[in-house]
Design a protein around this motif. Structure first.
Motif, PDB file in Angstrom:
ATOM      1  N   PRO A  60      55.299  39.904  50.466  1.00  0.00           N
ATOM      2  CA  PRO A  60      55.595  40.302  49.083  1.00  0.00           C
ATOM      3  C   PRO A  60      54.578  39.687  48.118  1.00  0.00           C
ATOM      4  N   ASN A  61      54.124  40.480  47.144  1.00  0.00           N
ATOM      5  CA  ASN A  61      53.144  40.005  46.159  1.00  0.00           C
ATOM      6  C   ASN A  61      53.843  39.097  45.148  1.00  0.00           C
ATOM      7  N   PRO A  62      53.585  37.778  45.208  1.00  0.00           N
ATOM      8  CA  PRO A  62      54.298  36.869  44.302  1.00  0.00           C
ATOM      9  C   PRO A  62      53.838  36.989  42.846  1.00  0.00           C
ATOM     10  N   PHE A  63      52.745  37.740  42.615  1.00  0.00           N
ATOM     11  CA  PHE A  63      52.159  37.820  41.273  1.00  0.00           C
ATOM     12  C   PHE A  63      52.482  39.135  40.570  1.00  0.00           C
ATOM     13  N   GLN A  64      53.254  40.011  41.238  1.00  0.00           N
ATOM     14  CA  GLN A  64      53.427  41.396  40.776  1.00  0.00           C
ATOM     15  C   GLN A  64      53.939  41.464  39.342  1.00  0.00           C
ATOM     16  N   HIS A  65      54.852  40.577  38.972  1.00  0.00           N
ATOM     17  CA  HIS A  65      55.492  40.700  37.657  1.00  0.00           C
ATOM     18  C   HIS A  65      54.999  39.654  36.671  1.00  0.00           C
ATOM     19  N   LEU A  66      53.892  38.982  37.011  1.00  0.00           N
ATOM     20  CA  LEU A  66      53.320  38.006  36.073  1.00  0.00           C
ATOM     21  C   LEU A  66      52.597  38.739  34.950  1.00  0.00           C
ATOM     22  N   PRO A  67      52.484  38.104  33.772  1.00  0.00           N
ATOM     23  CA  PRO A  67      51.675  38.688  32.695  1.00  0.00           C
ATOM     24  C   PRO A  67      50.224  38.856  33.161  1.00  0.00           C
ATOM     25  N   ALA A  68      49.540  39.861  32.630  1.00  0.00           N
ATOM     26  CA  ALA A  68      48.164  40.152  33.051  1.00  0.00           C
ATOM     27  C   ALA A  68      47.256  38.945  32.798  1.00  0.00           C
ATOM     28  N   LEU A  69      46.234  38.807  33.610  1.00  0.00           N
ATOM     29  CA  LEU A  69      45.200  37.790  33.378  1.00  0.00           C
ATOM     30  C   LEU A  69      44.429  38.138  32.103  1.00  0.00           C
ATOM     31  N   THR A  70      43.690  37.168  31.554  1.00  0.00           N
ATOM     32  CA  THR A  70      42.943  37.382  30.304  1.00  0.00           C
ATOM     33  C   THR A  70      41.934  38.512  30.455  1.00  0.00           C
ATOM     34  N   ASN A  71      41.119  38.437  31.493  1.00  0.00           N
ATOM     35  CA  ASN A  71      40.109  39.488  31.710  1.00  0.00           C
ATOM     36  C   ASN A  71      39.981  39.766  33.201  1.00  0.00           C
ATOM     37  N   PRO A  72      41.035  40.392  33.775  1.00  0.00           N
ATOM     38  CA  PRO A  72      41.053  40.582  35.230  1.00  0.00           C
ATOM     39  C   PRO A  72      39.855  41.382  35.709  1.00  0.00           C
ATOM     40  N   THR A  73      39.379  41.024  36.907  1.00  0.00           N
ATOM     41  CA  THR A  73      38.239  41.707  37.506  1.00  0.00           C
ATOM     42  C   THR A  73      38.654  43.095  38.010  1.00  0.00           C
ATOM     43  N   ALA A  74      39.972  43.320  38.249  1.00  0.00           N
ATOM     44  CA  ALA A  74      40.499  44.630  38.665  1.00  0.00           C
ATOM     45  C   ALA A  74      41.987  44.660  38.343  1.00  0.00           C
ATOM     46  N   ILE A  75      42.579  45.841  38.417  1.00  0.00           N
ATOM     47  CA  ILE A  75      44.026  45.987  38.185  1.00  0.00           C
ATOM     48  C   ILE A  75      44.673  46.446  39.494  1.00  0.00           C
ATOM     49  N   ASP A  76      45.711  45.745  39.943  1.00  0.00           N
ATOM     50  CA  ASP A  76      46.424  46.139  41.158  1.00  0.00           C
ATOM     51  C   ASP A  76      47.738  45.369  41.193  1.00  0.00           C
ATOM     52  N   PHE A 198      43.024  37.094  49.065  1.00  0.00           N
ATOM     53  CA  PHE A 198      42.243  37.385  47.860  1.00  0.00           C
ATOM     54  C   PHE A 198      42.327  38.863  47.472  1.00  0.00           C
ATOM     55  N   GLU A 199      42.536  39.116  46.170  1.00  0.00           N
ATOM     56  CA  GLU A 199      42.357  40.444  45.570  1.00  0.00           C
ATOM     57  C   GLU A 199      41.683  40.242  44.223  1.00  0.00           C
ATOM     58  N   PHE A 200      40.769  41.139  43.870  1.00  0.00           N
ATOM     59  CA  PHE A 200      40.108  41.024  42.567  1.00  0.00           C
ATOM     60  C   PHE A 200      41.114  41.071  41.415  1.00  0.00           C
ATOM     61  N   ALA A 201      42.257  41.743  41.623  1.00  0.00           N
ATOM     62  CA  ALA A 201      43.272  41.828  40.559  1.00  0.00           C
ATOM     63  C   ALA A 201      43.868  40.455  40.239  1.00  0.00           C
ATOM     64  N   ASP A 202      43.735  39.505  41.166  1.00  0.00           N
ATOM     65  CA  ASP A 202      44.278  38.151  40.954  1.00  0.00           C
ATOM     66  C   ASP A 202      43.188  37.182  40.499  1.00  0.00           C
ATOM     67  N   HIS A 203      42.047  37.703  40.092  1.00  0.00           N
ATOM     68  CA  HIS A 203      40.838  36.911  39.825  1.00  0.00           C
ATOM     69  C   HIS A 203      40.339  37.192  38.413  1.00  0.00           C
ATOM     70  N   ASP A 204      39.968  36.161  37.663  1.00  0.00           N
ATOM     71  CA  ASP A 204      39.223  36.409  36.416  1.00  0.00           C
ATOM     72  C   ASP A 204      38.268  35.261  36.113  1.00  0.00           C
ATOM     73  N   PHE A 205      37.313  35.553  35.231  1.00  0.00           N
ATOM     74  CA  PHE A 205      36.321  34.561  34.812  1.00  0.00           C
ATOM     75  C   PHE A 205      36.782  33.880  33.528  1.00  0.00           C
ATOM     76  N   LEU A 206      36.426  32.617  33.387  1.00  0.00           N
ATOM     77  CA  LEU A 206      36.661  31.887  32.138  1.00  0.00           C
ATOM     78  C   LEU A 206      35.761  32.475  31.048  1.00  0.00           C
ATOM     79  N   THR A 207      36.342  32.723  29.872  1.00  0.00           N
ATOM     80  CA  THR A 207      35.539  33.196  28.736  1.00  0.00           C
ATOM     81  C   THR A 207      35.139  31.999  27.869  1.00  0.00           C
ATOM     82  N   ALA A 208      34.093  32.204  27.057  1.00  0.00           N
ATOM     83  CA  ALA A 208      33.645  31.154  26.134  1.00  0.00           C
ATOM     84  C   ALA A 208      34.770  30.798  25.167  1.00  0.00           C
TER      85      ALA A 208
END
Ligand code: GUN
Length: 229
Positions: A60-76, A198-208
């Motif tokens: 089960p995806n434990p992140f499915q109902h979390l708020p979106a990341l700031t700038n996700p690398t993908a959506i899934d 790993f999934e890109f939807a669970d990944h984002d970069f730090l912004t300035a």
């Protein structure tokens, strides 16, 4: 470096200067051979990687109902994730920085070769009043007596950056020799296992902007070269 400095005070200054401004020359033949033997590709974080395992078991995806990341690398937001994934990850003199990013899943790191510095921004320990977060740094390497680490765990949600160090302090030569800092490393090679996988939807970069909110101006000046441009 001053006593309030984040990065280890014993870093050769020339190495920091070099690494903050990577050379545009090729890596050594030995590093090129490692990249080719392990089938490594350029990683968007910097460095090189190859995924070596992806558990076919779905959990089960434990992140499915979390708020979106700031700038996700993908959506899934699919209901499952692979139970785990494993990669090789290599930073080299040509690509010496893994730029600040986070994964929602926790990551187990294991060192194979080389030395480097890790910088973690503990977003989960944000000060309510100031908005600032604790910064943690440590050296990964084979000198256990000096406190260098062979294994390290980064919990989900923590922003992480890494950069290459010369293989040994003693072997490092100053800029006056014409040998630049990066040339005394044969690369930092590790394995990373991400759970769930790993999934890109669970990944984002730090912004300035997030960096400015989370760190003091002095810390921003010291660490902004680790932001992905
Ligand atoms: N594909 C691109 N980047 C990554 C990563 O960091 N891990 C895995 N498993 N696959 C990737």
């Amino acid at each position: 470096a001053s006593s309030s400095s984040i990065l280890p005070a014993n870093l050769p200054i020339y190495a920091l200067n070099l690494l903050s401004n990577p050379p545009s020359r090729p890596d050594s033949a030995a590093i090129e051979t490692t990249i080719s033997n392990l089938n490594l590709l350029e990683h968007i974080e910097g460095g090189y990687f190859a995924e070596t395992d992806r558990d076919p078991l779905l959990v089960p995806n434990p992140f499915q109902h979390l708020p979106a990341l700031t700038n996700p690398t993908a959506i899934d937001d699919s209901p499952t994730r692979h139970a785990s994934t494993t990669i090789y990850y290599l930073v080299t003199p040509r690509s010496p920085v893994g730029h600040f990013h986070r994964n929602r899943a926790r990551t187990v790191h294991t060192l194979h070769r080389g030395r480097g510095v890790y910088v973690l921004l503990h977003m989960e320990r944000r000060d309510e009043r100031t908005g600032k977060v604790p910064v943690e740094t440590f050296v990964v390497g084979h000198d256990l007596a000096k406190g260098e680490r062979l294994q390290w765990i980064v919990e989900g949600g923590i922003f992480k950056a890494s950069f290459l160090l010369p293989d040994a302090e003693a072997k490092a030569e100053g800029p006056e020799t014409g040998k630049q800092g990066g040339s005394v490393s044969e690369g930092l090679l590790i394995s990373e296992t991400v759970v769930p996988g790993f999934e890109f939807a669970d990944h984002d970069f730090l912004t300035a902007e997030t960096m400015r909110d989370a760190l003091t101006p002095d810390q921003v000046r010291e660490l902004r070269w680790l932001l992905k441009r």
